[in-house]
Design an enzyme around this catalytic site. Structure first.
Site, PDB file in Angstrom:
ATOM      1  N   GLU A  44       0.850  -1.191   0.000  1.00  0.00           N
ATOM      2  CA  GLU A  44       0.000   0.000   0.000  1.00  0.00           C
ATOM      3  C   GLU A  44       0.888   1.244   0.000  1.00  0.00           C
ATOM      4  OE1 GLU A  44      -2.764   2.553   3.074  1.00  0.00           O
ATOM      5  OE2 GLU A  44      -2.746   0.382   3.343  1.00  0.00           O
ATOM      6  N   ARG A  48       0.751  10.353   0.558  1.00  0.00           N
ATOM      7  CA  ARG A  48       1.160  11.411   1.493  1.00  0.00           C
ATOM      8  C   ARG A  48       2.395  12.155   1.016  1.00  0.00           C
ATOM      9  NH1 ARG A  48       0.535   8.530   7.438  1.00  0.00           N
ATOM     10  NH2 ARG A  48      -1.400   7.414   7.001  1.00  0.00           N
ATOM     11  N   LYS A 131     -10.941  -1.282   6.698  1.00  0.00           N
ATOM     12  CA  LYS A 131      -9.717  -0.994   7.445  1.00  0.00           C
ATOM     13  C   LYS A 131     -10.156  -0.348   8.766  1.00  0.00           C
ATOM     14  CE  LYS A 131      -6.465   2.767   6.909  1.00  0.00           C
ATOM     15  NZ  LYS A 131      -5.406   3.369   6.110  1.00  0.00           N
TER      16      LYS A 131
END
Length: 206
Positions: A44, A48, A131
């Site tokens: 993943e 960011r 999640k």
């Protein structure tokens, strides 16, 4: 590319999904190669950093890697990450516009949830894989146990504040298919170190 692999198969492909913040695009491919060599195929890449999209493209070149985008916040980002070949999508929360767009796109989608309202919103959209984020700050294992109880079809990937030491406790929970963690590829780690950490993580019992 892995073709049409579903979110459950992605979650079951290893006990830990590495959560990667790529600051140095020059190391993106070798980081992915080290993780895959260590047994963690699902990667993943969080959105960011400015180079996240390039990192997804480079990691996608690694044989065996299943590369997805994390921290996807809206439909525009969803379109962008699909355009660079993301094989699955992870978001920190769940909004109806993003959820509908992901379902319509047919992309494996793991939305963040922290309460029962989030789960119900996801189930209304036909989703049942979530999640749990931020896992520790949102109450840890007792919180997830309480949340999961009314939703017996829901499966979870707790992420946020989980370490190599605490991961087995989470993985022992029935509705938990895997955990997300950044400890397998710490900043500045050598490829050899990442292979070792990934191998240890891949051997955790799910």
């Amino acid at each position: 590319m892995s073709g049409h692999i579903g979110i459950e198969a992605i979650m079951r492909s290893g006990p830990v999904i590495p959560v990667l913040v790529v600051d140095d695009i020059g190391h993106a491919r070798e980081t992915a190669e080290a993780l895959v060599e260590g047994g963690l195929k699902v990667l993943e890449v969080t959105l960011r950093t400015p180079d996240a999209m390039k990192a997804i493209q480079r990691m996608n070149l690694v044989p065996g890697a299943i590369v997805g985008a994390g921290t996807v916040l809206n439909e525009k980002q969803l379109e962008d990450v699909l355009a660079v070949g993301s094989e699955f999508i992870v978001s920190p929360g769940l909004t109806e516009p993003l959820g509908r767009a992901a379902v319509k796109a047919g992309v494996p989608f793991l939305p963040g949830i922290a309460n029962s309202g989030d789960i119900m919103r996801g189930m209304d959209l036909g989703l049942k894989h979530f999640k749990f984020f931020p896992a520790m700050a949102a109450g840890g294992i007792p919180a997830l146990k309480a949340l999961a109880a009314p939703f017996n079809k829901a499966k979870f990937c707790p992420t946020g504040g989980i370490s190599a030491a605490t991961a087995p406790d989470w993985l022992a929970l029935d509705p938990v298919l895997c955990v997300g963690g950044s400890w397998v590829a710490p900043a500045g780690a050598s490829p050899e170190e990442i292979v070792r950490l990934a191998r240890e993580a891949s051997e955790l019992a799910a």
